[in-house]
Scaffold this motif. Structure first.
Motif, short mmCIF file in Angstrom:
data_model
loop_
_atom_site.label_atom_id
_atom_site.label_comp_id
_atom_site.label_asym_id
_atom_site.label_seq_id
_atom_site.Cartn_x
_atom_site.Cartn_y
_atom_site.Cartn_z
N ARG A 153 48.38 17.32 39.51
CA ARG A 153 49.12 17.74 40.70
C ARG A 153 48.20 17.79 41.92
O ARG A 153 48.56 17.32 43.00
N ARG A 154 47.00 18.35 41.74
CA ARG A 154 46.04 18.39 42.84
C ARG A 154 45.62 16.98 43.26
O ARG A 154 45.49 16.69 44.45
N ALA A 185 49.92 32.83 35.67
CA ALA A 185 48.63 32.56 36.31
C ALA A 185 48.56 31.12 36.80
O ALA A 185 48.09 30.85 37.91
N VAL A 186 49.04 30.19 35.99
CA VAL A 186 49.02 28.78 36.38
C VAL A 186 49.95 28.55 37.56
O VAL A 186 49.61 27.86 38.52
N GLY A 213 46.40 28.70 45.15
CA GLY A 213 45.00 28.27 45.02
C GLY A 213 44.27 29.16 44.03
O GLY A 213 44.61 30.33 43.84
N SER A 214 43.25 28.59 43.42
CA SER A 214 42.54 29.31 42.35
C SER A 214 41.69 30.47 42.87
O SER A 214 41.32 31.35 42.10
N GLU A 215 41.38 30.48 44.14
CA GLU A 215 40.53 31.55 44.69
C GLU A 215 41.33 32.72 45.26
O GLU A 215 40.75 33.71 45.69
N PRO A 256 43.37 36.12 45.53
CA PRO A 256 43.27 37.36 44.74
C PRO A 256 44.40 37.51 43.71
O PRO A 256 44.17 38.03 42.62
N LEU A 257 45.60 37.06 44.04
CA LEU A 257 46.70 37.17 43.07
C LEU A 257 46.47 36.26 41.86
O LEU A 257 46.81 36.62 40.74
N THR A 258 45.88 35.10 42.10
CA THR A 258 45.56 34.19 40.99
C THR A 258 44.50 34.83 40.09
O THR A 258 44.61 34.80 38.87
N GLN A 259 43.49 35.42 40.72
CA GLN A 259 42.45 36.08 39.93
C GLN A 259 43.01 37.27 39.16
O GLN A 259 42.63 37.50 38.00
#
Length: 174
Positions: free
Chosen positions: A149-150, A26-27, A34-36, A38-41
């Protein structure tokens, strides 16, 4: 349904490893997409589902241990007194000597302090609580890493020494 204790231990160990891998995934996906995204969610939801399953398995294992009274229940059924052995507590050293060269801000200090606090509060530390504390430290590190990192990607001019090192390693003359 009877589930042997060894099976509970195996399930807990396997789910803990799966949770760690899912969190790492997930990280990684979040840092790339990016956190938004769909694969991250989806990866975060998978890690959460594994965590919930692990919590339920631990709860079932704890209920099984509480319901399996063993000799105490047998003794009460037979109306006899069975003495419970009380092992002598081992002497506990409260001094933690970190390895040479380890900074005071290193995560190991906070982790050991947290374990000592747990040991003093409850009289001992279980493998599960140590594993939970370690996972919390790992999650905290990953969050801090992603923030750093960001920050570096968003504000590279604030980190000239890192930017200079990066240019030197990627330059065709170096």
């Amino acid at each position: 349904m009877y589930i042997p204790e060894a099976d509970f231990e195996y399930l807990i160990r396997t789910l803990s490893e799966a949770r760690s891998r899912a969190t790492e995934l997930a990280v990684s996906v979040g840092s790339r997409l990016g956190s938004e995204h769909p694969l991250t969610q989806l990866a975060n939801a998978a890690a959460s589902n594994i965590e919930n399953t692990l919590r339920e398995v631990r709860s079932a294992a704890a209920e099984r241990q509480e319901s399996a009274g063993g000799l105490a229940d047998l003794g009460s059924a037979l109306q006899i007194e069975i003495p419970t052995p009380h092992p002598a507590p081992a002497p506990v050293s409260t001094a933690f000597t970190p390895p040479a060269g380890l900074d005071p801000e290193h995560w190991l200090h906070a982790f050991v302090d947290q374990l000592w606090a747990q040991a003093r509060a409850s009289g001992g530390v279980s493998f599960e609580s140590a594993e939970r504390f370690l996972q919390q430290r790992k999650d905290e590190f990953l969050r801090d890493f992603l923030i750093a990192r960001r920050m570096y990607r968003t504000y590279p001019h604030l980190f000239p020494e890192i930017a200079d090192e990066t240019r030197q390693t990627t330059s065709p003359l170096g």
